[in-house]
Write a protein that holds these residues in place. Structure first.
Motif, PDB file in Angstrom:
ATOM      1  N   GLU A 220       0.596  -1.223  -0.165  1.00  0.00           N
ATOM      2  CA  GLU A 220       0.018   0.124  -0.070  1.00  0.00           C
ATOM      3  C   GLU A 220       0.909   1.823  -0.055  1.00  0.00           C
ATOM      4  OE1 GLU A 220      -2.089  -0.281   2.928  1.00  0.00           O
ATOM      5  OE2 GLU A 220      -3.955  -1.808   2.611  1.00  0.00           O
ATOM      6  N   PHE A 221       1.552   1.050   1.058  1.00  0.00           N
ATOM      7  CA  PHE A 221       2.783   2.083   1.142  1.00  0.00           C
ATOM      8  C   PHE A 221       3.426   2.875  -0.149  1.00  0.00           C
ATOM      9  CE2 PHE A 221       6.562   4.421   1.975  1.00  0.00           C
ATOM     10  CZ  PHE A 221       6.422   5.478   2.457  1.00  0.00           C
ATOM     11  N   HIS A 222       3.614   1.735  -1.040  1.00  0.00           N
ATOM     12  CA  HIS A 222       4.102   1.975  -1.897  1.00  0.00           C
ATOM     13  C   HIS A 222       4.122   1.718  -3.556  1.00  0.00           C
ATOM     14  CE1 HIS A 222       8.459   1.787   0.183  1.00  0.00           C
ATOM     15  NE2 HIS A 222       8.214   0.805   0.672  1.00  0.00           N
ATOM     16  N   GLU A 223       3.071   1.259  -2.890  1.00  0.00           N
ATOM     17  CA  GLU A 223       2.088   1.569  -4.398  1.00  0.00           C
ATOM     18  C   GLU A 223       2.489   0.377  -4.976  1.00  0.00           C
ATOM     19  OE1 GLU A 223       1.549   5.544  -6.282  1.00  0.00           O
ATOM     20  OE2 GLU A 223       0.609   6.065  -4.376  1.00  0.00           O
ATOM     21  N   ALA A 224       2.697  -0.921  -5.050  1.00  0.00           N
ATOM     22  CA  ALA A 224       3.083  -2.168  -4.992  1.00  0.00           C
ATOM     23  C   ALA A 224       1.920  -3.312  -5.761  1.00  0.00           C
ATOM     24  CB  ALA A 224       4.671  -2.534  -4.595  1.00  0.00           C
ATOM     25  N   PRO A 225       2.492  -4.013  -6.915  1.00  0.00           N
ATOM     26  CA  PRO A 225       1.397  -4.988  -7.391  1.00  0.00           C
ATOM     27  C   PRO A 225       0.869  -5.814  -5.713  1.00  0.00           C
ATOM     28  CG  PRO A 225       3.194  -5.205  -8.816  1.00  0.00           C
ATOM     29  CD  PRO A 225       3.743  -4.584  -7.336  1.00  0.00           C
ATOM     30  N   ARG A 226      -0.586  -6.305  -5.841  1.00  0.00           N
ATOM     31  CA  ARG A 226      -1.494  -6.802  -5.196  1.00  0.00           C
ATOM     32  C   ARG A 226      -1.230  -8.146  -4.882  1.00  0.00           C
ATOM     33  NH1 ARG A 226      -3.488  -2.949  -1.903  1.00  0.00           N
ATOM     34  NH2 ARG A 226      -2.853  -0.721  -2.124  1.00  0.00           N
ATOM     35  N   ASP A 227      -0.235  -8.757  -4.926  1.00  0.00           N
ATOM     36  CA  ASP A 227      -0.066 -10.702  -5.267  1.00  0.00           C
ATOM     37  C   ASP A 227       0.129 -11.262  -4.105  1.00  0.00           C
ATOM     38  OD1 ASP A 227       2.420  -9.296  -5.651  1.00  0.00           O
ATOM     39  OD2 ASP A 227       2.861 -11.044  -6.476  1.00  0.00           O
ATOM     40  N   ILE A 228      -0.724 -10.663  -2.873  1.00  0.00           N
ATOM     41  CA  ILE A 228      -0.107 -10.662  -1.682  1.00  0.00           C
ATOM     42  C   ILE A 228      -0.297 -11.827  -1.390  1.00  0.00           C
ATOM     43  CG2 ILE A 228      -1.013 -10.404   0.726  1.00  0.00           C
ATOM     44  CD1 ILE A 228       0.571  -7.705  -0.702  1.00  0.00           C
ATOM     45  N   ASP A 229      -1.498 -13.419  -1.348  1.00  0.00           N
ATOM     46  CA  ASP A 229      -1.472 -14.267  -1.038  1.00  0.00           C
ATOM     47  C   ASP A 229      -0.020 -15.243  -2.410  1.00  0.00           C
ATOM     48  OD1 ASP A 229      -3.866 -13.959  -0.059  1.00  0.00           O
ATOM     49  OD2 ASP A 229      -4.940 -14.228  -1.668  1.00  0.00           O
ATOM     50  N   GLU A 230       0.137 -14.446  -3.046  1.00  0.00           N
ATOM     51  CA  GLU A 230       1.708 -15.823  -3.198  1.00  0.00           C
ATOM     52  C   GLU A 230       2.381 -14.922  -3.187  1.00  0.00           C
ATOM     53  OE1 GLU A 230      -0.955 -13.458  -5.317  1.00  0.00           O
ATOM     54  OE2 GLU A 230      -1.970 -15.464  -7.017  1.00  0.00           O
ATOM     55  N   ALA A 231       2.618 -13.806  -1.994  1.00  0.00           N
ATOM     56  CA  ALA A 231       3.716 -13.144  -1.943  1.00  0.00           C
ATOM     57  C   ALA A 231       4.152 -13.834  -0.489  1.00  0.00           C
ATOM     58  CB  ALA A 231       4.253 -12.323  -1.820  1.00  0.00           C
ATOM     59  N   VAL A 232       3.191 -14.054   0.360  1.00  0.00           N
ATOM     60  CA  VAL A 232       3.211 -14.941   1.706  1.00  0.00           C
ATOM     61  C   VAL A 232       3.698 -16.667   2.205  1.00  0.00           C
ATOM     62  CG1 VAL A 232       1.742 -15.488   3.540  1.00  0.00           C
ATOM     63  CG2 VAL A 232       1.047 -12.836   2.873  1.00  0.00           C
ATOM     64  N   GLU A 233       3.178 -16.568   0.154  1.00  0.00           N
ATOM     65  CA  GLU A 233       3.349 -18.228  -0.023  1.00  0.00           C
ATOM     66  C   GLU A 233       4.619 -18.452  -0.252  1.00  0.00           C
ATOM     67  OE1 GLU A 233       2.124 -21.787  -3.191  1.00  0.00           O
ATOM     68  OE2 GLU A 233       0.980 -20.251  -2.799  1.00  0.00           O
ATOM     69  N   ALA A 234       5.339 -17.911  -0.936  1.00  0.00           N
ATOM     70  CA  ALA A 234       7.104 -17.238  -1.312  1.00  0.00           C
ATOM     71  C   ALA A 234       7.676 -17.339  -0.215  1.00  0.00           C
ATOM     72  CB  ALA A 234       6.943 -16.868  -2.665  1.00  0.00           C
ATOM     73  N   ARG A 235       6.944 -15.899   0.680  1.00  0.00           N
ATOM     74  CA  ARG A 235       8.069 -16.274   1.602  1.00  0.00           C
ATOM     75  C   ARG A 235       7.965 -16.966   3.260  1.00  0.00           C
ATOM     76  NH1 ARG A 235       8.899 -10.914   3.486  1.00  0.00           N
ATOM     77  NH2 ARG A 235       9.798  -9.704   5.323  1.00  0.00           N
ATOM     78  N   ALA A 236       6.810 -17.382   3.227  1.00  0.00           N
ATOM     79  CA  ALA A 236       6.014 -18.673   3.908  1.00  0.00           C
ATOM     80  C   ALA A 236       6.999 -19.868   3.119  1.00  0.00           C
ATOM     81  CB  ALA A 236       5.435 -19.379   3.807  1.00  0.00           C
ATOM     82  N   ALA A 237       7.678 -20.509   2.373  1.00  0.00           N
ATOM     83  CA  ALA A 237       8.093 -21.277   2.303  1.00  0.00           C
ATOM     84  C   ALA A 237       9.588 -21.584   2.354  1.00  0.00           C
ATOM     85  CB  ALA A 237       8.397 -21.448   0.471  1.00  0.00           C
ATOM     86  N   ARG A 238      10.034 -20.213   2.317  1.00  0.00           N
ATOM     87  CA  ARG A 238      11.758 -19.963   3.236  1.00  0.00           C
ATOM     88  C   ARG A 238      11.941 -20.065   4.645  1.00  0.00           C
ATOM     89  NH1 ARG A 238      12.341 -13.746   0.217  1.00  0.00           N
ATOM     90  NH2 ARG A 238      11.948 -13.042   2.798  1.00  0.00           N
ATOM     91  N   THR A 239      11.002 -20.622   5.066  1.00  0.00           N
ATOM     92  CA  THR A 239      11.057 -20.878   6.491  1.00  0.00           C
ATOM     93  C   THR A 239      11.462 -22.067   6.570  1.00  0.00           C
ATOM     94  OG1 THR A 239       8.784 -20.936   7.108  1.00  0.00           O
ATOM     95  CG2 THR A 239       9.444 -18.756   7.182  1.00  0.00           C
ATOM     96  N   ARG A 240      11.673 -22.930   5.459  1.00  0.00           N
ATOM     97  CA  ARG A 240      11.776 -23.860   5.315  1.00  0.00           C
ATOM     98  C   ARG A 240      13.065 -24.289   6.482  1.00  0.00           C
ATOM     99  NH1 ARG A 240      14.826 -25.232   1.432  1.00  0.00           N
ATOM    100  NH2 ARG A 240      13.699 -23.895  -1.223  1.00  0.00           N
ATOM    101  N   LEU A 241      13.994 -23.421   6.152  1.00  0.00           N
ATOM    102  CA  LEU A 241      15.629 -23.207   6.236  1.00  0.00           C
ATOM    103  C   LEU A 241      15.945 -23.264   7.822  1.00  0.00           C
ATOM    104  CD1 LEU A 241      17.111 -20.762   3.676  1.00  0.00           C
ATOM    105  CD2 LEU A 241      16.425 -23.424   3.628  1.00  0.00           C
ATOM    106  N   LEU A 242      14.548 -23.250   8.829  1.00  0.00           N
ATOM    107  CA  LEU A 242      15.625 -23.567  10.066  1.00  0.00           C
ATOM    108  C   LEU A 242      15.210 -24.599  10.307  1.00  0.00           C
ATOM    109  CD1 LEU A 242      12.535 -20.822  11.741  1.00  0.00           C
ATOM    110  CD2 LEU A 242      14.348 -20.691  11.917  1.00  0.00           C
ATOM    111  N   TYR A 243      14.653 -25.193  10.062  1.00  0.00           N
ATOM    112  CA  TYR A 243      14.868 -27.002  10.007  1.00  0.00           C
ATOM    113  C   TYR A 243      15.510 -27.709   8.709  1.00  0.00           C
ATOM    114  CZ  TYR A 243      10.246 -25.125  12.073  1.00  0.00           C
ATOM    115  OH  TYR A 243       9.485 -24.301  12.683  1.00  0.00           O
ATOM    116  N   GLU A 244      15.728 -26.927   8.427  1.00  0.00           N
ATOM    117  CA  GLU A 244      16.504 -27.778   7.316  1.00  0.00           C
ATOM    118  C   GLU A 244      18.450 -28.011   7.063  1.00  0.00           C
ATOM    119  OE1 GLU A 244      12.946 -28.738   3.702  1.00  0.00           O
ATOM    120  OE2 GLU A 244      14.665 -27.137   2.722  1.00  0.00           O
ATOM    121  N   GLY A 245      18.962 -29.095   6.787  1.00  0.00           N
ATOM    122  CA  GLY A 245      20.660 -28.563   6.632  1.00  0.00           C
ATOM    123  C   GLY A 245      20.834 -27.787   8.322  1.00  0.00           C
TER     124      GLY A 245
END
Length: 282
Positions: free
Chosen positions: A142-167
């Motif tokens: 909203e602040f930066h007037e960016a594209p609103r693909d929030i659902d896809e962005a949250v899914e992509a960001r959440a996928a990175r948290t797997r690194l807490l448990y891997e390797g």
């Protein structure tokens, strides 16, 4: 540490300009002669040599051709692309969408063994809940007037948290106590987020420190930054993302992180601060 554009980017621009100047000298040419041959205004050559303007790939090919140094073009183009990525306005990063922004550094994250986060404005991303991510990304868009693909962005960001448990990744995180109270989302989301901190700090891969409001400090509160091994630092500013790659600057951020971490409390004391913030939710 400064919130001005990183000197890494400035030094990278100057280094490219110096290399262009060297090619001129090696070829026995002047900037005026090159400009005339290329059909450019002489002031363009001056801007490129001084590092005030980054050359395009075509500029570099033309420069190298005139200097009879076409074998240098590929390396110079690659260096220019690196320099161009060191200080990038958010509006430019967002052009292809919020999801793409979340995916740009995945390979770096996968290769990093030691992550260090100093957070003065929001929770460290490996410990963010999807609800908290959604609130942060929505406000950001909203602040930066960016594209609103929030659902896809949250899914992509959440996928990175797997690194807490891997390797064999390790995460050292230092958070200002004020971040625990910043209501970036409703009470239910904030309760879940604070609970996630309590859960996450018990992971063997995680060290979580909280800098109390009343801590006696040698270093002041500063911009949020993250360090990836000793190879790269990302600094999050209001208008842009800064990438630091100069070893001298990286060492300064590592020193800063170490001193900030010394102000923090850990273990039971950190849990008590988080639990106190939970109790403050209405």
């Amino acid at each position: 540490m400064s919130t001005s554009p990183s000197s890494s980017a400035e030094q990278a621009r100057r280094a490219i300009g110096n290399r262009l100047r060297d090619l001129l000298r090696d070829a026995g040419l002047t900037a005026r002669a090159l400009a005339q041959t290329a059909g450019w205004d002489e002031s363009k050559c001056s801007r490129l040599i001084r590092g005030r303007t980054l050359p395009s790939a075509e500029d570099i090919r033309t420069w190298c051709r005139i200097c009879d140094a076409e074998g240098e073009a590929a390396d110079l183009i690659a260096a220019t692309r690196d320099a161009d990525s060191m200080y990038v306005e958010w509006r430019r990063l967002q052009r292809s969408g919020m999801k793409r922004l979340q995916e740009t550094r995945v390979s770096l994250y996968e290769q990093t063994r030691l992550f260090r986060f100093y957070c003065s404005s929001f929770m460290p991303w490996p410990l963010q809940t999807p609800g908290y991510m959604r609130a942060v990304l929505t406000s950001f868009a909203e602040f930066h007037e960016a594209p609103r693909d929030i659902d896809e962005a949250v899914e992509a960001r959440a996928a990175r948290t797997r690194l807490l448990y891997e390797g064999d990744h390790r995460f050292a995180m230092v958070v200002e106590e004020s971040v625990l109270y910043d209501r970036v989302a409703d009470d239910d989301v904030m309760a879940g987020q604070l609970g996630q901190l309590l859960e996450g700090m018990s992971l063997p891969s995680v060290s979580l420190g909280i800098i109390p409001f009343a801590a006696r400090r040698k270093l002041w509160t500063m911009e949020t930054f993250s360090i990836y091994d000793d190879q790269r630092v990302f600094v999050e500013m209001l208008s842009a993302a800064v990438t630091v790659t100069q070893p001298r600057e990286i060492a300064l951020y590592v020193k800063g992180f170490t001193e900030l971490a010394a102000h923090a409390v850990y273990g039971g004391k950190a849990r008590a601060l988080i639990t106190k913030a939970l109790g403050a939710l209405s």
